[in-house]
Design a protein around this motif. Structure first.
Motif, PDB file in Angstrom:
ATOM      1  N   ASN A  31      82.358  22.169  65.506  1.00 57.31           N
ATOM      2  CA  ASN A  31      80.916  22.400  65.572  1.00 57.31           C
ATOM      3  C   ASN A  31      80.489  23.314  64.436  1.00 57.31           C
ATOM      4  N   PRO A  35      73.093  24.538  60.143  1.00 57.69           N
ATOM      5  CA  PRO A  35      72.394  24.059  61.328  1.00 57.69           C
ATOM      6  C   PRO A  35      73.382  23.614  62.416  1.00 57.69           C
ATOM      7  N   LYS A  36      72.922  23.597  63.665  1.00 53.54           N
ATOM      8  CA  LYS A  36      73.771  23.188  64.784  1.00 53.54           C
ATOM      9  C   LYS A  36      74.150  21.723  64.623  1.00 53.54           C
ATOM     10  N   GLY A  37      75.454  21.469  64.730  1.00 56.37           N
ATOM     11  CA  GLY A  37      75.923  20.108  64.588  1.00 56.37           C
ATOM     12  C   GLY A  37      77.430  20.034  64.613  1.00 56.37           C
ATOM     13  N   LYS A  54      77.022  15.729  60.861  1.00 54.45           N
ATOM     14  CA  LYS A  54      75.885  15.350  61.693  1.00 54.45           C
ATOM     15  C   LYS A  54      75.361  16.631  62.330  1.00 54.45           C
ATOM     16  N   ASN A  55      74.065  16.888  62.124  1.00 55.33           N
ATOM     17  CA  ASN A  55      73.489  18.096  62.701  1.00 55.33           C
ATOM     18  C   ASN A  55      72.027  17.879  63.039  1.00 55.33           C
ATOM     19  N   GLU A  56      71.361  18.945  63.476  1.00 49.73           N
ATOM     20  CA  GLU A  56      69.981  18.837  63.934  1.00 49.73           C
ATOM     21  C   GLU A  56      68.988  18.503  62.824  1.00 49.73           C
ATOM     22  N   LEU A  57      69.375  18.646  61.571  1.00 49.10           N
ATOM     23  CA  LEU A  57      68.482  18.364  60.457  1.00 49.10           C
ATOM     24  C   LEU A  57      68.721  16.990  59.832  1.00 49.10           C
ATOM     25  N   TRP A  59      72.066  13.617  59.298  1.00 46.01           N
ATOM     26  CA  TRP A  59      73.444  13.188  59.441  1.00 46.01           C
ATOM     27  C   TRP A  59      73.777  12.235  58.316  1.00 46.01           C
TER      28      TRP A  59
END
Length: 94
Positions: A31, A35-37, A54-57, A59
């Motif tokens: 993880n 950004p979170k991903g 792949k993240n919140e902004l 992928w």
């Protein structure tokens, strides 16, 4: 555990031991916080190493091939989260 940047090359050399196998490649997923991903590092039997993010902004649509310098920087930048995976996996074995 990754404590010094000089240790990252050892992680790269042992990536097969630290990864899962899917029949085609070894893969190591962790993880990310900002950004979170998630990031997955993949190593194929021919030695090619790729990365998928792949993240919140955003992928990645496809895997991106990584050279050693780029991989060292990626692992070093994300060592906190990678160390969490190592710790979690160690607890599973204990």
């Amino acid at each position: 555990m990754i404590k010094r940047k000089s240790e990252v090359i050892n992680i790269i050399e042992k990536i097969e031991e630290l990864s899962s196998w899917d029949g085609n490649k070894y893969y190591f997923t962790f993880n990310t916080e900002n950004p979170k991903g998630r990031i997955t590092i993949m190593k194929y039997v021919d030695g090619k190493i790729t990365v998928h993010r792949k993240n919140e902004l955003y992928w990645d649509i496809a895997e991106h091939e990584m050279n050693t310098t780029g991989l060292i920087d990626l692992i070093w930048k994300n060592r906190k989260m990678i160390n969490r995976v190592f710790k979690r996996n160690k607890e599973k074995v204990s």
